[in-house]
Design a protein around this motif. Structure first.
Motif, PDB file in Angstrom:
ATOM      1  N   UNK A 114       5.068  -2.557  10.021  1.00 32.00           N
ATOM      2  CA  UNK A 114       3.953  -2.519   9.145  1.00 32.00           C
ATOM      3  C   UNK A 114       2.939  -3.594   9.531  1.00 32.00           C
ATOM      4  N   UNK A 115       3.171  -4.538  10.584  1.00 31.75           N
ATOM      5  CA  UNK A 115       2.150  -5.588  11.122  1.00 31.75           C
ATOM      6  C   UNK A 115       0.945  -5.081  11.442  1.00 31.75           C
ATOM      7  N   UNK A 116       0.817  -4.122  12.203  1.00 32.05           N
ATOM      8  CA  UNK A 116      -0.487  -3.555  12.781  1.00 32.05           C
ATOM      9  C   UNK A 116      -1.341  -2.720  11.517  1.00 32.05           C
TER      10      UNK A 116
ATOM     11  N   UNK B 185      -3.091  -1.294   2.707  1.00 29.80           N
ATOM     12  CA  UNK B 185      -2.370  -2.070   1.603  1.00 29.80           C
ATOM     13  C   UNK B 185      -0.759  -2.264   1.942  1.00 29.80           C
ATOM     14  N   UNK B 186      -0.353  -3.390   1.590  1.00 31.01           N
ATOM     15  CA  UNK B 186       0.937  -3.656   2.140  1.00 31.01           C
ATOM     16  C   UNK B 186       2.175  -2.393   1.533  1.00 31.01           C
TER      17      UNK B 186
ATOM     18  N   UNK C 183       4.954   4.115   4.314  1.00 27.96           N
ATOM     19  CA  UNK C 183       4.851   4.598   5.616  1.00 27.96           C
ATOM     20  C   UNK C 183       5.992   4.180   6.565  1.00 27.96           C
ATOM     21  N   UNK C 184       6.256   2.840   6.724  1.00 25.05           N
ATOM     22  CA  UNK C 184       6.954   2.242   7.680  1.00 25.05           C
ATOM     23  C   UNK C 184       8.127   2.651   7.344  1.00 25.05           C
ATOM     24  N   UNK C 185       8.778   2.585   6.238  1.00 24.53           N
ATOM     25  CA  UNK C 185      10.358   3.431   6.046  1.00 24.53           C
ATOM     26  C   UNK C 185      10.338   4.517   6.260  1.00 24.53           C
ATOM     27  N   UNK C 186       9.378   5.492   6.239  1.00 25.82           N
ATOM     28  CA  UNK C 186       9.370   6.769   6.583  1.00 25.82           C
ATOM     29  C   UNK C 186       9.546   7.093   7.980  1.00 25.82           C
TER      30      UNK C 186
END
Ligand SMILES: Nc1ncnc2c1ncn2[C@@H]1O[C@H](COP(=O)(O)OP(=O)(O)O)[C@@H](O)[C@H]1O
Ligand SMILES: [Mg+2]
Length: 284
Positions: A141-143, A151-152, A158-161
């Motif tokens: 998620x950093x970038x 938004x975090x 999306x990152x978990x996906x």
């Protein structure tokens, strides 16, 4: 790590054999396939790239185009300039001469525009390069959060996906040091995908891995290929290159010696230099 050859791979999307990707036919619209704006069929065009480090010329006039939806494999001996070429694509190195266009536009000199162009190219390195102080999900998620201002909560979703896609849903909160090399590389791939790149540049993504961990990373790359992700893959895995690539480039001494579809290059190469290299790596 062998029980992964089913229709639904670890990255959780049905493989549709019928639309295997060749020559820029990546379909869009179902939300699972990669695609881009129509009319931009060449993602990267490099023309007559030269690169010197001091007096050493390591790229001696390389021209190559990467078409949307294709997997371009780059093979060749150590020191032939493969990494430098990849690094020129995304401006980690500045060519001494020649031009590079991303989606028809020359690499920018203005930092802001260049950053936007670079964000279209996800890079996966041999040695993962994860942030050690961030968890897997933190790395992914950093970038999007820092560069795109996402938004975090959305970035996390999306990152978990993406972590699910690379088979690591259960490792979201693990730190790199708690993960195997294969898992770290899969996180690195998820991290690259988080920026929704137009193309993934993979520089020997499995060569730092213990042999038993290579397969799980190749499986992810293969599935991305089947989904239509455009990729440039520098690799020593000849069997994999043969299986997954649409085109293969053989580089030696800073130049492209031969470019051909994998079946041709690996079985009936035109150049004796290509044949000699393949003989060497296949007998090692
Ligand atoms: N930053 C650098 N400074 C000096 N020489 C470099 C640098 N990067 C690469 N080289 C040299 O350029 C040549 C090509 O390297 P590289 O692109 O890494 O080849 P490959 O990836 O095919 O092994 C090598 O001789 C290497 O030592
Ligand atoms: Mg290299």
């Amino acid at each position: 790590m062998t029980a992964r050859q089913t229709g639904v791979g670890p990255i959780g999307i049905d493989i549709d054999e019928g639309s295997a990707v060749t020559g820029g036919s990546a379909a869009a619209g179902d939300g699972t396939r990669f695609g881009g704006a129509p009319g931009q069929d060449v993602v990267i065009r490099a023309v007559d790239i030269r690169k010197s480090f001091g007096r050493l010329e390591v790229l001696k006039g390389v021209s190559v185009s990467v078409r949307r939806g294709e997997v371009l494999a780059v093979i060749g001996p150590s020191g032939s300039g493969k990494s430098t070429l990849l690094r020129c694509f995304n401006a980690l190195e500045l060519p001494t001469s020649g031009t590079i266009e991303i989606l028809g536009e020359p690499l920018a000199t203005k930092p802001r525009r260049l950053a936007q162009q670079r964000a279209k190219m996800g890079m996966v390195f041999q040695r993962f390069h994860l942030f050690p102080h961030l968890t897997a999900i933190g790395n992914v998620t950093e970038a999007p959060v820092q560069v795109k201002g996402m938004p975090r909560a959305e970035a996390r979703r999306e990152g978990l996906n993406l972590l699910t896609k690379v088979g690591l849903a259960d490792k979201a909160d693990a730190y790199p040091a708690q993960l195997s090399g294969g898992q770290q590389q899969r996180v690195a791939i998820a991290r690259a995908l988080a920026m929704k790149p137009e193309v993934l540049l993979l520089d020997e993504p499995t060569s730092a891995l213990d042999p038993e961990l290579v397969g799980e990373v190749l499986q992810v790359i293969q599935q991305l290929a089947q989904e239509g992700m455009t990729m440039v893959l520098v690799t020593h895995e000849m069997g994999f290159a043969r299986k997954v690539a649409d085109r293969v480039i053989f580089m030696e001494d800073g130049a492209i010696v031969e470019e051909a579809p994998p079946e041709k290059l690996f079985t009936n190469a035109d150049s004796p230099r290509t044949r000699r290299f393949l003989q060497q790596v296949q007998h090692d």
